[in-house]
Motif scaffolding. Structure first.
Motif, short mmCIF file in Angstrom:
data_model
loop_
_atom_site.label_atom_id
_atom_site.label_comp_id
_atom_site.label_asym_id
_atom_site.label_seq_id
_atom_site.Cartn_x
_atom_site.Cartn_y
_atom_site.Cartn_z
N UNK A 26 0.82 -1.18 -0.03
CA UNK A 26 -0.02 0.05 -0.10
C UNK A 26 0.91 1.32 -0.02
N UNK A 32 -4.07 -1.32 -2.43
CA UNK A 32 -4.61 -1.87 -1.56
C UNK A 32 -4.95 -3.27 -2.02
N UNK A 91 -5.48 8.69 -14.99
CA UNK A 91 -5.97 9.25 -13.56
C UNK A 91 -5.78 8.64 -12.48
N UNK A 93 -7.06 8.61 -9.29
CA UNK A 93 -8.46 8.32 -8.50
C UNK A 93 -8.83 7.05 -9.22
N UNK A 96 -6.46 4.03 -8.94
CA UNK A 96 -6.67 3.39 -7.49
C UNK A 96 -7.57 2.56 -7.39
N UNK A 97 -8.73 3.15 -7.74
CA UNK A 97 -10.04 2.33 -7.67
C UNK A 97 -10.03 1.04 -8.42
N UNK A 232 -6.68 -4.89 8.66
CA UNK A 232 -7.04 -3.47 8.45
C UNK A 232 -6.90 -2.53 9.77
N UNK A 293 0.59 10.94 7.67
CA UNK A 293 0.15 10.38 6.38
C UNK A 293 1.07 9.93 5.69
N UNK B 29 -20.23 5.45 -5.40
CA UNK B 29 -18.90 5.64 -6.12
C UNK B 29 -18.77 6.82 -7.17
N UNK B 34 -15.51 5.79 -2.28
CA UNK B 34 -15.12 4.31 -2.43
C UNK B 34 -15.49 3.57 -1.20
N UNK B 36 -17.21 0.09 0.39
CA UNK B 36 -17.43 -1.11 0.20
C UNK B 36 -18.45 -1.54 1.43
N UNK B 84 -11.93 10.48 5.75
CA UNK B 84 -11.15 9.56 5.02
C UNK B 84 -11.25 9.84 3.48
N UNK B 86 -10.11 7.92 -0.39
CA UNK B 86 -9.63 7.00 -1.22
C UNK B 86 -9.44 5.44 -0.67
N UNK B 87 -8.20 5.04 -0.48
CA UNK B 87 -7.99 3.76 -0.10
C UNK B 87 -8.19 3.68 1.36
N UNK B 90 -11.92 2.91 1.58
CA UNK B 90 -12.26 1.70 1.10
C UNK B 90 -12.13 0.72 2.21
N UNK B 94 -14.89 -1.61 4.06
CA UNK B 94 -14.69 -3.07 4.06
C UNK B 94 -14.67 -3.56 5.45
N UNK B 156 -16.24 13.25 -8.49
CA UNK B 156 -15.57 12.04 -8.67
C UNK B 156 -14.10 12.49 -9.35
N UNK B 157 -14.25 13.46 -10.05
CA UNK B 157 -12.77 13.41 -10.97
C UNK B 157 -11.97 14.35 -9.84
N UNK B 212 -19.52 -6.11 -6.73
CA UNK B 212 -18.71 -5.53 -7.53
C UNK B 212 -18.60 -5.87 -9.05
N UNK B 216 -18.86 -3.56 -12.45
CA UNK B 216 -17.77 -3.68 -13.35
C UNK B 216 -18.15 -4.06 -14.59
N UNK B 263 -12.57 -1.12 -18.44
CA UNK B 263 -12.98 -0.55 -17.49
C UNK B 263 -14.45 0.01 -17.68
#
Lengths: 296, 295
Positions: A26, A32, A91, A93, A96-97, A232, A293, B29, B34, B36, B84, B86-87, B90, B94, B156-157, B212, B216, B263
């Protein structure tokens, strides 16, 4: 009391071996890896298959083969999945996703393959693979596998910490975590280093898988999922990418779990773990390590 | 038509639940969250429904309550998640789902433990089930257009950019997460009130994978994506029966290939094909002389 300390310590050693790979991949590669638990399971599965097919195979050989196989799975993930995604999406983001979702897909693939072998049932590990014997020291019972787990985890943790801190490739990995493009500019081979990291993370997960399988004497296709939850918690408590804090948090969490199970209600273990996650997210989301961080 | 609906009830039920799960993930999303947590809320919705229906409640009331429970629960935990990105997000969501799974096993008085809940009244009429899915699809479609749609798309962007354009980032994301949770809980309601059973197997890690997958395979951002994905994921196993044990492996390989190489999912492929077909017929842009003086 001291007995629980020993049990907690050996559980913590397995947590540490497992979480280190997750944390490093990570931190360094921004991945992840939700398939990490499945790679762990593949390690255990390899040990089971080898002991079934080749009775009397030396334990050390099993350990090495399992580590190599799991390392190769990590390597394959990097080459076939992560590298392709990195090439296709610029991109950050989105990348990563997509990578996270791809690790979920990989994990379902590995589980589907594993269930071909286990038949969807938990399987017991042959006793011949590793003869567990106990010793009693000052009234505490400790088995040889527990000693092996603790020693291996301690040695590997120091090795990894040294590698990240002092090793040439480790420094390069830290550079990679700060800015991938910049690291490339100063001559870091990002692709090769990513492959190496994924191999190492996979091998350590596989090692933890074999050790836990021997200790609890069982192999099951979904055995990695519960561990993922603990990992986690450990990463949230420790902060991403700091080796010492990860090991400390792993041991602390295992001790807390063992004592909750021993002196309180066993079913409340996961509730306590989740409460810790929430508490840390609220009070100190960057983890106990002072680096905040910052990654790796 | 009616006969066909009746004959294929299990298939339709599957597709409906899968579609709702997919939309639940998509709702979060597309606002850049992100999450879960869908399966966790699916579990909450399922167990609440099972208990209330067993207590003799009317299904309309149960449905309303389940959606509200999903919403409120999401609002309660969103202050934690708001910090929080991004990761980390997620992972935290989760962890929430994995925690709910473990709770479902140990809190046996409410969830039935390892056996789960069974013998719940199967009260939801098929028409109502289809109506629920249609309404959710409509809501997703409508919120993907206009000002709200543009705002979520901007989020999102690039959150910073969105904030500078006057989008209230934290409120929008909290609402997206709450909507996602409400739909997730609704999926649990539909599952229980049409099959009558709900247990730990329904909320295992493989459900996370499935939700998921639905997303996708169809297309993660496009509104039609989860519906297309649900139809495919729902019907594919029927055709893969011949492959026997290998069907799960084939499914996993297909999903992995789509994630890595396409994707945008199937809807993306279809759009691409259309753009190729349409190209020769498109009006060519006129020469630049149009606005210029004649001489």
């Amino acid at each position: 009391m001291l007995q629980y300390l020993v049990n907690g310590l050996s559980l913590g050693a397995i947590y540490a071996l497992f979480s280190l790979g997750l944390s490093i991949s990570w931190a360094g590669l921004n991945i992840l890896n939700l398939a990490h638990g499945t790679v762990f399971m593949v390690g255990a599965l390899t040990a089971w298959l080898l002991s079934e097919q080749l009775p009397g195979v030396p334990f050390l050989l099993v350990l090495v083969i399992a580590m190599v196989i799991c390392g190769l799975i990590g390597l394959a993930m990097e080459l076939v999945v992560f590298r392709q995604i990195r090439r296709r999406t610029s991109d950050g983001n989105q990348q990563t996703l997509t990578t996270v979702i791809a690790t979920v897909a990989t994990s379902s693939l590995l589980i589907a393959i594993a269930e071909q072998f286990t038949g969807g049932q938990p399987q017991g590990l042959s006793q011949d693979l590793f003869v567990v014997s106990g010793y009693t020291v000052f009234g505490i019972r400790i088995t040889n596998i527990q000693i092996a787990i603790i020693v291996i985890a301690a040695v590997l943790s120091f090795a990894v910490a040294w590698f990240i801190k002092r090793g040439r490739q480790g420094q390069a990995l830290r550079a990679l975590s700060v800015d991938r493009d910049m690291a490339k500019l100063v001559g870091v081979s990002a692709d090769r280093l990513s492959a190496l990291t994924m191999f190492g993370a996979g091998a350590m997960a596989g090692l933890a898988g074999v050790l836990l399988a021997v200790q609890i004497n069982a192999v099951e296709a979904h055995m990695g999922e519960a561990l993922l939850f603990k990992a986690f918690a450990i990463i949230i408590i420790a902060g991403v990418g700091s080796i010492g804090a990860t090991v400390a948090a792993a041991v602390a969490l295992a001790l807390v779990e063992t004592f909750v199970a021993a002196y309180w209600v066993s079913d409340l273990r996961d509730v306590v773990v989740f409460a810790l996650i929430i508490l840390f997210l609220l009070v100190r989301p960057q983890g106990i390590s002072s680096k905040g961080w910052q990654r790796a | 038509m009616i006969d066909w609906l009746a004959a294929n009830a299990p298939l339709l039920r599957n597709i409906s639940v899968l579609a709702l799960l997919g939309y639940s993930v998509q709702l979060a999303l597309r606002a850049g969250v992100f999450s879960f947590a869908t399966v966790g809320f699916y579990a909450i919705g399922g167990y609440v429904t099972a208990n209330l229906l067993k207590a003799g409640w009317n299904w309309v009331a149960v449905m309303a309550l389940v959606i509200v429970v999903g919403f409120v629960f999401a609002l309660v935990i969103s202050p934690v998640l708001n910090r929080l990105r991004h990761l980390f997000l997620a992972m935290a969501t989760l962890a929430f789902t994995l925690f709910i799974q473990s709770l479902a096993l140990s809190w046996a008085t409410f969830t039935g433990g390892a056996q789960g809940m069974f013998g719940v009244r199967r009260v939801l009429p098929q028409g109502a089930m289809i109506a629920i899915v249609v309404v959710v699809v409509l809501i997703v479609w409508l919120t993907q257009r206009g000002v709200l749609g543009r705002a979520t798309s901007a989020l999102r962007h690039d959150e910073l950019l969105a904030a500078s354009l006057g989008v209230n980032v934290s409120r929008q994301q909290t609402m997206a997460f709450a909507a996602s949770s409400g739909v997730g809980a609704l999926a649990g309601f539909v599952q229980v009130s049409t099959t009558g059973v709900f247990g730990p197997d329904d909320i295992s890690f493989s459900t996370v994978v499935t939700s998921l997958t639905v997303l996708v395979v169809g297309g993660a951002i496009i509104w039609a994506g989860p519906l297309v994905g649900a139809i495919l994921v729902g019907t594919l196993p029927l055709y893969l029966v011949k492959a026997g044990n290998l069907s799960l492996i084939i499914q996993a390989v297909v999903v992995l290939a789509i994630v890595v190489y396409q994707p945008e999912g199937l809807v993306g492929i279809v759009k691409y094909l259309f753009s190729i077909i349409r190209k020769p017929f498109r009006k060519k842009p006129r020469e630049t002389t149009a606005g210029a003086p004649a001489s």
